[in-house]
Motif scaffolding. Structure first.
Motif, short mmCIF file in Angstrom:
data_model
loop_
_atom_site.label_atom_id
_atom_site.label_comp_id
_atom_site.label_asym_id
_atom_site.label_seq_id
_atom_site.Cartn_x
_atom_site.Cartn_y
_atom_site.Cartn_z
N VAL A 86 0.84 -1.19 0.00
CA VAL A 86 0.00 0.00 0.00
C VAL A 86 0.88 1.24 0.00
CG1 VAL A 86 -1.85 1.23 1.18
CG2 VAL A 86 -1.70 -1.26 1.39
N LEU A 87 0.54 2.18 -0.86
CA LEU A 87 1.18 3.49 -0.86
C LEU A 87 0.12 4.50 -0.44
CD1 LEU A 87 3.75 5.12 -1.45
CD2 LEU A 87 2.87 5.46 -3.77
N PRO B 142 2.10 16.45 -7.60
CA PRO B 142 2.74 15.53 -6.65
C PRO B 142 2.07 15.61 -5.28
CG PRO B 142 4.08 17.51 -6.87
CD PRO B 142 2.91 17.65 -7.82
N TRP B 143 2.20 14.56 -4.55
CA TRP B 143 1.69 14.52 -3.18
C TRP B 143 2.74 15.10 -2.26
CZ3 TRP B 143 -3.24 12.68 -2.33
CH2 TRP B 143 -3.84 12.05 -3.42
N THR B 144 2.35 15.48 -1.05
CA THR B 144 3.29 16.07 -0.11
C THR B 144 4.10 15.01 0.62
OG1 THR B 144 1.67 17.82 0.23
CG2 THR B 144 3.53 17.76 1.74
N PHE B 145 3.43 13.90 0.97
CA PHE B 145 4.16 12.83 1.66
C PHE B 145 3.59 11.48 1.28
CE2 PHE B 145 0.70 13.84 4.57
CZ PHE B 145 0.25 12.59 4.98
N TYR B 146 4.39 10.45 1.53
CA TYR B 146 4.04 9.09 1.16
C TYR B 146 4.42 8.15 2.31
CZ TYR B 146 4.43 11.35 -3.39
OH TYR B 146 4.32 12.22 -4.44
N ILE B 147 3.60 7.12 2.49
CA ILE B 147 3.91 6.05 3.44
C ILE B 147 3.76 4.75 2.65
CG2 ILE B 147 3.25 4.89 5.58
CD1 ILE B 147 1.73 7.56 6.30
N LEU B 148 4.83 3.98 2.55
CA LEU B 148 4.78 2.68 1.90
C LEU B 148 4.69 1.63 3.00
CD1 LEU B 148 4.93 0.95 -0.67
CD2 LEU B 148 7.43 0.94 -0.39
N ALA B 149 3.66 0.78 2.91
CA ALA B 149 3.43 -0.19 3.97
C ALA B 149 2.92 -1.49 3.39
CB ALA B 149 2.41 0.36 4.97
N GLU B 150 2.97 -2.52 4.21
CA GLU B 150 2.28 -3.77 3.93
C GLU B 150 1.11 -3.86 4.89
OE1 GLU B 150 5.19 -6.91 4.26
OE2 GLU B 150 5.75 -6.67 2.16
N PRO C 213 -2.44 -6.48 5.90
CA PRO C 213 -2.95 -7.84 5.69
C PRO C 213 -4.16 -7.92 4.77
CG PRO C 213 -3.54 -7.07 7.88
CD PRO C 213 -2.63 -6.03 7.28
N ASP C 214 -4.95 -6.83 4.69
CA ASP C 214 -6.18 -6.90 3.90
C ASP C 214 -6.71 -5.48 3.63
OD1 ASP C 214 -7.57 -6.10 6.30
OD2 ASP C 214 -7.58 -8.21 6.90
N ARG C 215 -7.73 -5.43 2.78
CA ARG C 215 -8.34 -4.16 2.39
C ARG C 215 -9.00 -3.45 3.57
NH1 ARG C 215 -9.76 -1.48 -2.20
NH2 ARG C 215 -11.73 -0.37 -2.18
N ASP C 216 -9.61 -4.21 4.48
CA ASP C 216 -10.24 -3.58 5.64
C ASP C 216 -9.23 -2.83 6.50
OD1 ASP C 216 -12.82 -4.31 4.96
OD2 ASP C 216 -12.81 -6.12 6.21
N THR C 217 -8.02 -3.34 6.59
CA THR C 217 -6.98 -2.66 7.35
C THR C 217 -6.57 -1.37 6.65
OG1 THR C 217 -6.21 -4.78 8.24
CG2 THR C 217 -4.69 -2.91 8.39
N VAL C 218 -6.51 -1.39 5.33
CA VAL C 218 -6.18 -0.18 4.57
C VAL C 218 -7.28 0.87 4.79
CG1 VAL C 218 -5.78 0.79 2.27
CG2 VAL C 218 -4.87 -1.48 2.86
N LYS C 219 -8.53 0.43 4.76
CA LYS C 219 -9.64 1.35 5.01
C LYS C 219 -9.55 1.93 6.42
CE LYS C 219 -13.47 -0.75 4.07
NZ LYS C 219 -14.58 -1.63 3.63
N ALA D 280 -5.06 5.97 -0.94
CA ALA D 280 -4.29 4.74 -0.77
C ALA D 280 -4.27 3.98 -2.09
CB ALA D 280 -4.89 3.88 0.33
N ARG D 281 -3.09 3.71 -2.57
CA ARG D 281 -2.90 2.89 -3.77
C ARG D 281 -2.57 1.48 -3.29
NH1 ARG D 281 -4.16 5.14 -8.54
NH2 ARG D 281 -3.14 3.24 -9.14
N ILE D 282 -3.34 0.50 -3.71
CA ILE D 282 -3.15 -0.88 -3.25
C ILE D 282 -2.69 -1.73 -4.43
CG2 ILE D 282 -4.28 -2.90 -2.25
CD1 ILE D 282 -6.37 -1.00 -1.05
N GLY D 283 -1.66 -2.51 -4.18
CA GLY D 283 -1.16 -3.41 -5.21
C GLY D 283 -0.46 -4.59 -4.57
N ARG D 284 0.50 -5.08 -5.27
CA ARG D 284 1.30 -6.18 -4.74
C ARG D 284 2.76 -5.82 -4.93
NH1 ARG D 284 3.04 -9.34 -9.11
NH2 ARG D 284 1.97 -8.85 -11.03
N GLU D 285 3.60 -6.54 -4.25
CA GLU D 285 5.03 -6.31 -4.38
C GLU D 285 5.47 -6.62 -5.81
OE1 GLU D 285 9.25 -7.82 -2.43
OE2 GLU D 285 7.40 -8.86 -1.95
N LEU D 286 6.25 -5.75 -6.38
CA LEU D 286 6.86 -5.99 -7.67
C LEU D 286 8.18 -6.69 -7.40
CD1 LEU D 286 7.01 -5.62 -10.74
CD2 LEU D 286 8.10 -3.40 -10.32
N VAL D 287 8.26 -7.93 -7.82
CA VAL D 287 9.45 -8.74 -7.55
C VAL D 287 10.45 -8.54 -8.69
CG1 VAL D 287 10.33 -11.06 -7.18
CG2 VAL D 287 8.09 -10.41 -6.26
#
Length: 120
Positions: free
Chosen positions: A11-12, A70-78, A80-86, A110-117
């Protein structure tokens, strides 16, 4: 067949400081920063959330982010699920800053995706 735990969401959280913040008298700005601190701590402490990194553009970007980029700040996180992001986004609706809520001063997406390997 092996049981695999679901992979966490990547999540970004993108935050934009709004004009209402810049319109505040200097004596009122500290209340917003206290709200931001509460929001950041709340996101970090949500069950299953792992903050991977943050970025703050405040030294090289002056003023609002009215168009989303551009946005002012960003938080990159993992998470567990969409409810937690909400729940994380909900801090912007619930954290009190005086008689208002944090979302009067800061907008979030919140931008939700998966890890780019990256292949070896």
């Amino acid at each position: 067949m092996t049981d695999q735990a679901p992979k966490p969401l990547r999540v970004l959280f993108c935050g934009a400081v709004l004009q209402n913040f810049f319109d505040l008298p200097a004596a009122e700005i500290g209340k917003v920063w206290a709200g931001v601190s509460e929001m950041l701590t709340g996101i970090r402490d949500l069950p299953g959330v792992k903050v991977l990194g943050t970025l703050d553009d405040d030294e090289t970007m002056v003023g609002t982010s009215p168009n989303g980029w551009p946005w002012t700040f960003y938080i990159l996180a993992e998470a567990p699920d969409r409810d937690t992001v909400k729940a994380a986004c909900n801090f912007f609706r619930t954290v009190e800053v005086g008689e208002y809520r944090l979302w009067k001063y800061i907008r979030v997406e919140a931008r939700i995706g998966r890890e780019l390997v990256i292949p070896n």
